[in-house]
Design an enzyme around this catalytic site. Structure first.
Site, PDB file in Angstrom:
ATOM      1  N   ASP A   1      -9.910  -4.213  -5.715  1.00  0.00           N
ATOM      2  CA  ASP A   1      -9.284  -3.558  -4.560  1.00  0.00           C
ATOM      3  C   ASP A   1     -10.011  -2.233  -4.339  1.00  0.00           C
ATOM      4  O   ASP A   1     -10.000  -1.365  -5.198  1.00  0.00           O
ATOM      5  CB  ASP A   1      -7.791  -3.324  -4.852  1.00  0.00           C
TER       6      ASP A   1
ATOM      7  N   HIS B   1      -7.508  -5.472  -0.523  1.00  0.00           N
ATOM      8  CA  HIS B   1      -6.336  -4.606  -0.547  1.00  0.00           C
ATOM      9  C   HIS B   1      -5.121  -5.277   0.087  1.00  0.00           C
ATOM     10  O   HIS B   1      -4.017  -4.768  -0.004  1.00  0.00           O
ATOM     11  CB  HIS B   1      -6.666  -3.305   0.190  1.00  0.00           C
TER      12      HIS B   1
ATOM     13  N   SER C   1       0.832  -1.200   0.000  1.00  0.00           N
ATOM     14  CA  SER C   1       0.000   0.000   0.000  1.00  0.00           C
ATOM     15  C   SER C   1       0.876   1.263   0.000  1.00  0.00           C
ATOM     16  O   SER C   1       1.750   1.393  -0.854  1.00  0.00           O
ATOM     17  CB  SER C   1      -0.916  -0.053   1.226  1.00  0.00           C
TER      18      SER C   1
END
Lengths: 271, 408
Positions: A217, A245, A95
């Site tokens: 996602d 995610h 991320s």
């Protein structure tokens, strides 16, 4: 206090192996990698750490000014690299840490010979000709949601116990630290993360990069992963069947399988 | 109710509570999803709460898709990882988007069902309407933010007020080496009662005043400001410190404040090339004079407190300050500095004064010793002013000791 203690750095795997550094994203800590990192311990020196304000990091590690941008987090990564003498390593960022890795690679390219970006996004908010997936008001809403959840955060987290009866020491450790974060810091990290824009940095990162993109996602849509891979001069995209995610948690085998050939395919001695 | 009626009611309720009713009409929304979040079951309470038809949800939407955008991020970054790692989440606050676009604040508990190998099979979610609770929480949050803001404002005000009670910059006297150090008690969120002042009356004629108004906070600060400026005004007309203190006593009594103070006033005069200090004390710890001739001794008579009784007993004592001499004024925050039940005390102070006698900033050095003794946290305000006469070199020039960095 030295940087390794400050960031709760843990080094496992082969001491003489190539360094593989795993960086967690917003909302979690290094435990995020617990199903993935062990798969590389046979041939890599595996480095795990917590960002300032997260997990087992020292509360004093957080500096409001330094950490008011992702560059500050990237500098933390480089400080850890310096302490561990990392050269030509692999950086795996989940991320927001994907972008932190890109910034670190820009500042000191010799540290990493490979970047792995898991569910990256260079910008979360939509812009002219760019779909990030969120509007500015969406991000405001997130910050509100953090406020109301952090209200009872510490008390709500304490009784959470992981079902792992065969290793009670792990249970205790996780209860103690997983997702433990200073609410005020976490909120600022959220603001820094979700208002960041690193699109202009990507074309300058020449490090060979692997982008892992999940289907569906909610945070980093497929088009964003495609954008990242297409914008970087030396990146390739691998689509995962996993949804969500956090494939490092929901589909660790698939994640490991996607990363392995990319990081093992190159021999650091031969390069 | 008769026994008969109660018994009938009991069985009626029990009969009505078949598993299906129990599920569908439970007083909270129930959802079942796949590990990836796809809805496979929803009870009637949930549909009622959100205004969806069952066929709009089951097999078509994920739980995250029913959340606001901000909630979806929270879901992905906190909720989902926690569910996967711990097998459950508790009391997560989220907003559901209703079928008609409206929002419902909810509290969510969820458990992850795993098979014996730990492979996730299903997620069971209980959803509680939290509309009123959330309003209350928002108020709480607002109140908390307001309180934090007031706290910051109060601290800023205390700092500003405090800064008016001591000179804005280190005083600079021609021909004398004057240093001062000040530290409010605790972390400085409250205005202390200690003050000092250094000012010029005429060339070669200076006043150093240092004192301690009883109490703390804004009320004390008002009196402190009055005392400090009254001393300034009085010294213009009255050259003897005892006269200044006597008049100050009248001013304080006339003002009607219940706060009293202890003050030491020192008049420094340059007379025929030599400095002379005249010291008057109103109930204040006496200054220490260090000289190469007489060693270390206090200067002055203790005198009475200022602002308590109409008649005060104050007197003046004069002493010559030779080159190399040091005169140290301090408040009781120095001698009464505490570690456990032990005081910093006069002996430690004397040792500290000697140790810093030739330092660049003696006042800072002494303050540092007191703070170190208290492990860095001042239990009372501390003020120190040190006046030193520079040593003349053979060429007739002042020799100043090498400057060191003052303590932070």
């Amino acid at each position: 206090m030295d940087v390794l203690t400050r960031h709760h750095v843990r080094v496992t795997g082969r001491p003489d192996g190539r360094t593989m550094m795993f960086a967690h994203g917003f909302g979690c800590d290094q435990h995020m990698w617990r199903f993935v990192a062990p798969a590389f311990e046979d041939d890599f020196r595996v480095v795990l750490f917590d960002h300032a304000g997260a997990g087992g990091s020292d509360p004093k590690a957080y500096d409001e000014r330094r950490h008011s941008s992702l560059e500050g987090y990237a500098r933390d990564v480089l400080d850890i690299c310096a302490a561990l003498d990392v050269a030509d390593g692999v950086f795996v960022g989940h991320s927001v840490s994907s972008m932190i890795g890109a910034l670190a690679a820009l500042a000191e390219p010799e540290r990493f010979g490979r970047l792995v970006m898991v569910s990256p996004s260079p910008r979360y908010i939509d812009d002219t000709g760019y779909v990030g997936g969120f509007s500015e008001s969406d991000i405001r809403e997130l910050l509100d949601s953090l406020d109301s959840n952090y209200l009872g955060w510490s008390s709500a987290m304490a009784p959470v116990i992981m079902a792992n009866d065969d290793r009670p020491e792990l249970q205790e450790e996780l209860t103690d630290s997983f997702c433990r974060a200073d609410p005020a810091i976490a909120r600022r990290f959220a603001e820094v993360t979700f208002t960041s824009d690193n699109r202009a940095d990507l074309p300058r990162v020449g490090t060979p990069t692997l982008v892992l993109q999940c289907t569906q996602d909610a945070i980093a849509p497929v088009t964003v992963g495609q954008y990242v891979a297409a914008t970087m001069p030396n990146a390739s995209l691998v689509m995962l069947e996993a949804t969500g995610h956090c494939p490092n948690l929901s589909a660790p085998e698939e994640t490991v399988a996607a990363i392995a050939p990319f990081v093992r395919g190159c021999d650091p001695v031969a390069r | 109710m008769t026994f008969q009626a109660a018994s009938e009611a009991f069985y009626a309720a029990l009969l009505d509570d078949d598993p299906e009713q129990l599920y569908d009409r439970a007083p909270c929304g129930y959802l079942t999803t796949t590990p990836d979040g796809l809805l496979v079951k929803a009870n009637a309470t949930f549909l009622e709460l959100t205004g969806y038809q069952r066929e709009e949800l089951v097999g078509r939407r994920t739980f995250a898709e029913l959340l606001t955008a901000g909630g979806r991020i929270y879901h992905e970054t906190h909720y989902a990882p926690m569910l996967r790692m711990h097998g459950r989440v508790r009391e997560v606050a989220l907003d559901l988007v209703r079928g008609d676009g409206g929002r419902v604040p909810v509290l969510v508990n969820a458990v992850l069902d795993q098979d014996t190998d730990g492979v996730p099979r299903a997620v069971r979610i209980a959803v509680f309407d939290a509309t009123h609770r959330r309003e209350y929480e928002r108020e709480l949050l607002r109140a908390k933010q307001q309180a934090e803001q007031s706290e910051r404002r109060a601290q800023a005000l205390a700092r500003t007020l405090q800064s008016t009670l001591i000179p804005p910059s280190p005083p600079s006297l021609p021909g004398l080496d004057v240093t001062a150090a000040y530290r409010p008690a605790g972390n400085g969120e409250e205005v202390g009662g200690d003050f000092y002042d250094v000012f010029e009356i005429a060339q070669g004629d200076w006043v150093v005043a240092l004192g301690d108004v009883c109490g703390k906070g804004v009320d004390a600060a008002v009196v402190t400001a009055l005392v400090r400026y009254t001393i300034r005004a009085l010294t213009v007309q009255r050259s003897r410190p005892s006269d200044v203190l006597t008049s100050l006593n009248e001013v304080l009594l006339a003002q009607g404040s219940e706060r009293f103070c202890t003050v030491v006033v020192v008049r420094l005069r340059l007379d025929a090339g030599a400095w002379r200090a005249t010291v008057g004390s109103g109930g204040h710890p006496l200054p220490l004079h260090v000289s190469s001739r007489d060693g270390m001794r206090t200067v002055g008579e203790p005198g009475t407190l200022i602002g308590v009784l109409p008649d005060v007993q104050v007197s003046d004592r004069s002493v010559r300050l030779d080159p190399g001499d040091l005169l140290v004024l301090f408040t009781d925050g120095v001698t009464e500095g505490r570690r456990g039940s032990e005081f910093f005390g006069e002996q430690r102070l004397r040792r500290s004064v000697l140790a810093h006698r030739d330092a660049a900033v003696p006042a800072e050095g002494i303050l540092g010793d007191v703070l170190d003794f208290q492990e860095g946290r001042a239990r009372d305000d501390i003020a120190v002013v040190a006046v030193r006469v520079p040593v003349l070199s053979s060429a007739g020039e002042e020799t100043a000791p090498a400057r060191e960095e003052p303590r932070p």
